[in-house]
Scaffold this motif. Sequence first.
Motif, short mmCIF file in Angstrom:
data_model
loop_
_atom_site.label_atom_id
_atom_site.label_comp_id
_atom_site.label_asym_id
_atom_site.label_seq_id
_atom_site.Cartn_x
_atom_site.Cartn_y
_atom_site.Cartn_z
N VAL A 515 -7.94 -45.76 -8.64
CA VAL A 515 -9.30 -45.76 -8.75
C VAL A 515 -9.97 -46.65 -7.71
O VAL A 515 -11.23 -46.42 -7.45
CB VAL A 515 -9.78 -46.27 -10.02
CG1 VAL A 515 -9.50 -45.17 -11.30
CG2 VAL A 515 -9.21 -47.57 -10.69
N GLN A 516 -9.44 -47.41 -7.13
CA GLN A 516 -9.86 -48.27 -6.00
C GLN A 516 -9.65 -47.61 -4.72
O GLN A 516 -10.33 -47.94 -3.71
CB GLN A 516 -9.04 -49.47 -6.05
CG GLN A 516 -9.20 -50.21 -7.12
CD GLN A 516 -8.56 -51.90 -7.12
OE1 GLN A 516 -8.43 -52.32 -6.10
NE2 GLN A 516 -7.76 -52.23 -8.16
N GLN A 517 -8.97 -46.59 -4.64
CA GLN A 517 -9.07 -45.78 -3.29
C GLN A 517 -9.75 -44.50 -3.37
O GLN A 517 -10.31 -43.87 -2.40
CB GLN A 517 -7.33 -45.33 -3.18
CG GLN A 517 -6.36 -46.58 -3.14
CD GLN A 517 -6.71 -47.62 -2.07
OE1 GLN A 517 -7.35 -47.08 -0.87
NE2 GLN A 517 -6.61 -48.80 -2.47
N ILE A 518 -9.74 -43.93 -4.44
CA ILE A 518 -10.32 -42.54 -4.50
C ILE A 518 -11.49 -42.73 -6.09
O ILE A 518 -10.97 -43.00 -7.01
CB ILE A 518 -9.45 -41.37 -5.03
CG1 ILE A 518 -8.65 -41.28 -3.64
CG2 ILE A 518 -10.09 -39.96 -5.14
CD1 ILE A 518 -7.14 -40.28 -3.73
N PRO A 519 -12.45 -42.33 -5.59
CA PRO A 519 -13.53 -42.18 -6.81
C PRO A 519 -13.37 -40.97 -7.83
O PRO A 519 -12.81 -40.11 -7.35
CB PRO A 519 -14.89 -42.14 -6.15
CG PRO A 519 -14.75 -41.56 -4.87
CD PRO A 519 -13.26 -41.67 -4.35
N ILE A 520 -13.64 -41.10 -8.87
CA ILE A 520 -13.54 -40.18 -9.95
C ILE A 520 -14.84 -39.46 -9.98
O ILE A 520 -15.96 -40.15 -10.47
CB ILE A 520 -13.22 -40.72 -11.39
CG1 ILE A 520 -11.97 -41.45 -11.42
CG2 ILE A 520 -13.05 -39.51 -12.53
CD1 ILE A 520 -10.97 -40.57 -10.73
N PRO A 521 -15.00 -38.14 -9.72
CA PRO A 521 -16.39 -37.40 -9.75
C PRO A 521 -16.81 -37.50 -10.95
O PRO A 521 -16.27 -37.50 -12.07
CB PRO A 521 -15.94 -35.92 -9.33
CG PRO A 521 -14.36 -35.88 -9.65
CD PRO A 521 -13.89 -37.37 -9.53
N GLU A 522 -18.32 -37.54 -11.10
CA GLU A 522 -19.13 -37.35 -12.32
C GLU A 522 -19.09 -36.08 -13.23
O GLU A 522 -19.31 -35.87 -13.97
CB GLU A 522 -20.51 -38.15 -11.96
CG GLU A 522 -21.38 -38.14 -13.28
CD GLU A 522 -22.62 -38.96 -13.00
OE1 GLU A 522 -23.59 -38.13 -12.69
OE2 GLU A 522 -22.71 -39.83 -13.01
N GLN A 523 -19.14 -35.10 -12.02
CA GLN A 523 -19.20 -33.65 -12.34
C GLN A 523 -18.46 -32.74 -11.48
O GLN A 523 -18.14 -33.22 -10.44
CB GLN A 523 -20.63 -33.10 -12.41
CG GLN A 523 -21.07 -31.85 -12.95
CD GLN A 523 -22.24 -31.39 -12.90
OE1 GLN A 523 -23.34 -32.20 -12.61
NE2 GLN A 523 -22.58 -30.29 -13.57
N CYS A 524 -17.85 -31.92 -12.08
CA CYS A 524 -16.85 -30.96 -11.34
C CYS A 524 -17.16 -29.37 -11.73
O CYS A 524 -17.34 -29.02 -12.93
CB CYS A 524 -15.51 -30.97 -11.71
SG CYS A 524 -14.32 -29.90 -10.69
N VAL A 525 -17.82 -28.47 -10.61
CA VAL A 525 -17.80 -27.15 -10.90
C VAL A 525 -16.96 -26.37 -9.85
O VAL A 525 -16.85 -26.65 -8.87
CB VAL A 525 -19.32 -26.80 -10.75
CG1 VAL A 525 -19.60 -25.37 -10.91
CG2 VAL A 525 -20.12 -27.68 -11.60
N ILE A 526 -16.37 -25.42 -10.41
CA ILE A 526 -15.36 -24.57 -9.81
C ILE A 526 -16.24 -23.19 -9.25
O ILE A 526 -16.75 -22.70 -10.12
CB ILE A 526 -14.25 -24.07 -10.68
CG1 ILE A 526 -13.40 -25.22 -11.08
CG2 ILE A 526 -13.20 -23.03 -9.81
CD1 ILE A 526 -12.73 -26.39 -10.01
N GLU A 527 -16.17 -22.87 -8.07
CA GLU A 527 -16.86 -21.88 -7.46
C GLU A 527 -15.94 -20.97 -6.55
O GLU A 527 -15.04 -21.64 -6.02
CB GLU A 527 -18.21 -22.17 -6.61
CG GLU A 527 -19.21 -22.90 -7.52
CD GLU A 527 -20.54 -23.23 -6.76
OE1 GLU A 527 -20.43 -22.83 -5.64
OE2 GLU A 527 -21.51 -23.61 -7.31
N ASP A 528 -16.37 -19.79 -6.54
CA ASP A 528 -15.44 -18.96 -5.46
C ASP A 528 -15.91 -18.92 -4.25
O ASP A 528 -17.15 -19.13 -4.12
CB ASP A 528 -15.55 -17.24 -6.11
CG ASP A 528 -14.65 -17.16 -7.12
OD1 ASP A 528 -13.64 -17.80 -7.35
OD2 ASP A 528 -14.90 -16.22 -7.96
N SER A 529 -15.15 -18.95 -3.14
CA SER A 529 -15.62 -18.88 -1.65
C SER A 529 -14.88 -17.65 -0.90
O SER A 529 -13.76 -17.34 -1.55
CB SER A 529 -15.35 -20.23 -0.88
OG SER A 529 -14.25 -20.45 -0.83
N ASN A 530 -15.03 -17.69 0.30
CA ASN A 530 -14.31 -16.60 0.90
C ASN A 530 -12.80 -16.90 1.14
O ASN A 530 -12.02 -15.93 1.26
CB ASN A 530 -15.08 -16.66 2.35
CG ASN A 530 -16.34 -15.68 2.29
OD1 ASN A 530 -16.80 -15.32 1.15
ND2 ASN A 530 -17.35 -16.09 3.30
#
Length: 782
Positions: A515-530
């Motif tokens: 946690v001192q190297q990488i922050p934990i996201p507050e929100q995560c949404v999965i979306e499709d892309s090309n």
Amino acid sequence: MHQMFRQVLGQRDLSRAGDLFSLEDAEIEDCLSQALDQIKTISCSLDYLTNDNDQAVVEICITRITTAIRETGSIERHSTALVGLWESCLEHNLTPQGENTEDTPHAKIASDITSCILQNYSCPSVMVLAIPVAVRFLQRGNRELSRNMSSYLSLAAIAEADLLAEHTEAITLSVLGGNHMLLRVLPSVYPRQPDTIHRHLGNLTAMMSQLESPEQQHLIRLIQMVAEQHPLMLSPQVPALVGHLSDKSLTEALLGTLVDVSQASPSSLVSFLPALRIVGQQCPAFLGHVAKVHGAVGIISETLAHSSLVYLVSLLGSMEHSFHHTLLLEIRALTDRYPSLLGGCGKDIYRMSNSFVAIARLLGRRLEENTATHFRLGKTLGGVGGGAQVKIRAFEEKMGEDGGEEEVNEDSPATERRYRLSQGVREERRDMRLNRSKSLALHAVRSCSVSSDTGEDREGVEPSPGNLHTEAREAERGQSRQKDGEKGEQVAADRLFIHLRDNMEAIREFCKDMVQQIPIPEQCVIEDSNRGCVAKLSFSCPLKGHYCLYAKSCFNLTSRQPHVWIHIMLLHLQSKSCVPLCFNNECIQRLASLWEKTQLKGAHSFLMAMTQHTTPHKKDLDSLQSQLEEVRFFDLFGYSEEGGGWLCFMCNNPEKATVVNQEGQPLIEGKLKEKQVRWKFIKRWKTRYFTLAGNQLLFRRGKSKDELDDIPIELSKVQSVKVVAKKRRDRSLPRAFEIFTDSKTYVLKAQDEKHAEEWLQCINVAVAQARERESREATTYL
């Protein structure tokens, strides 16, 4: 040739070279081949390497010609002249000499032409001319050219693999020489030139540990193709392949390859069975592959068959239902090949019960019993005319013998025989008696009914009501015990709970550093892309102080590694809990839902993936950190040990907040160089004086801060600020960064990398501050 080209190239007139861009593409399209031939003559002259004027003229003309070819779509018409100029560069030095890291003049020409030619990789007539020349560039020692060439050749391999196949030897040697990007070409050319790659297979396999993850996947794909088409060629590489099984990202693919090799050359895997069993124990998801290898090796001899059979039977009695079919197929293959292992009555054992646990128990007993027991079991199972009660009694006697053996063996000196099978098989003996009690009782009831109707002799046993009631009670008890067992199995089936429970301390230690190297996201949404599914992540500042950069908004990041983010979010959840989390937990259910939306091809289920590895691989974590650095996350956020989380720049540095928010007070100021239009060769960079203050980035027309201002850059209109991409930075822009607005892109260069980092952080902080102000004003207005 057009008059303007004749003047610029014939007289080497640099002052008129820029006027070429005022001409229409169609106006000069007919004379482009002639101009290319003239450029070839100039570049091959003896004084070209020392004549800066000629080099400038050539570079500007090549830029104009390649632009016209792209715009008019006339690559096929001019491909002969263009490839001719490109090939002439091979006759000259392309590698920087001494301490000078700048490309040589002919390397610059080759670099400018490369993209124009090889971007047309789907055009056969162009590729016929270009590919033989492109392959020759791979051996000329210029790393930048080799990288670019490799990238385009990889695309060409998709459309014109036949043309590349003729150069398989040169491509393979380039790969072994360190040009690992070309590994993606080898699977495309392998079906056409297998023998060439077979000669270098040992050296290619030895490279595995030197490669990055994407390059490893291309090499694995090549090895899989060899295993499918010519598995015997991989038998000498088995020790190396087994050595890489410890890399979790390669385990599944390598085990699949070893299965193919074992079918063609089982003897090459005999000495590696213990190592494969360890892999199966560490990664239960891959036990199906391990079982197939044991089945293939066991065919060699009866001794190996017996050893493999003992291992497979132990798995049959202790593993999940999903593996049972594979295990039974391998067991049947071995017992059919060597019937003496089970005394010739294997088929009867398989028919005796539809329970895999029961079959495992009986197979285990058969492997341990002596010759007399073989005969007795054969007589019991094979007797046809003895009636139903005889079979029931024989089966009950076997159950009694089973229990007796367990009691006798407590004090018996012959303890070695008890431990020939795994712990799981031995424990199933008692469970078998409990789970089968109901079916035995019902079987007895049916037998009594049949006997009374047909008048068969039941050896003095009369079907009395008392006996029937007793057997019915036994059936009810068995059913009750079975229900209790099913409840216990449901609890045991929560693999996630068990995994988290067994690794709680390891997860806490990992998260403490992570946690001192990488922050934990507050929100995560999965979306499709090309290009597949992406994770839209949001980060905010938990403190939300008076000058907070993200009190009303969030820092947004789009990542192509959603599975890694989901994994670290799960681990962070567990590290904050004092008890192991189970799959029914609401937060875990949300993460599982996100995982299912990723729809990763060939990926494991959420439970399988989360329990396969305790923590993510270091490569994956480094990749996340690199992506955060690319989007300049660490300019705007920093980890606060006091706050125990990631705070924005303002909340982390409250003493600087007043300076940033003082109207007219410069946050940073100094000289920067601004990049001008490309074809102005002499003065590509112009020094200006910049001041970052308030909501604007101000810059003067000259080097002094006293000169008149140009139109300032409004920070609220800045879309992003990025370091110049590596592929552009390696050559001439080590200290450059770009500012993107809705109408223009500014390329600026600082005095050194330290100053560039200072400017980048200050601009990013000021942009975030400007956006936050706008957000607050909009909220206040509403």
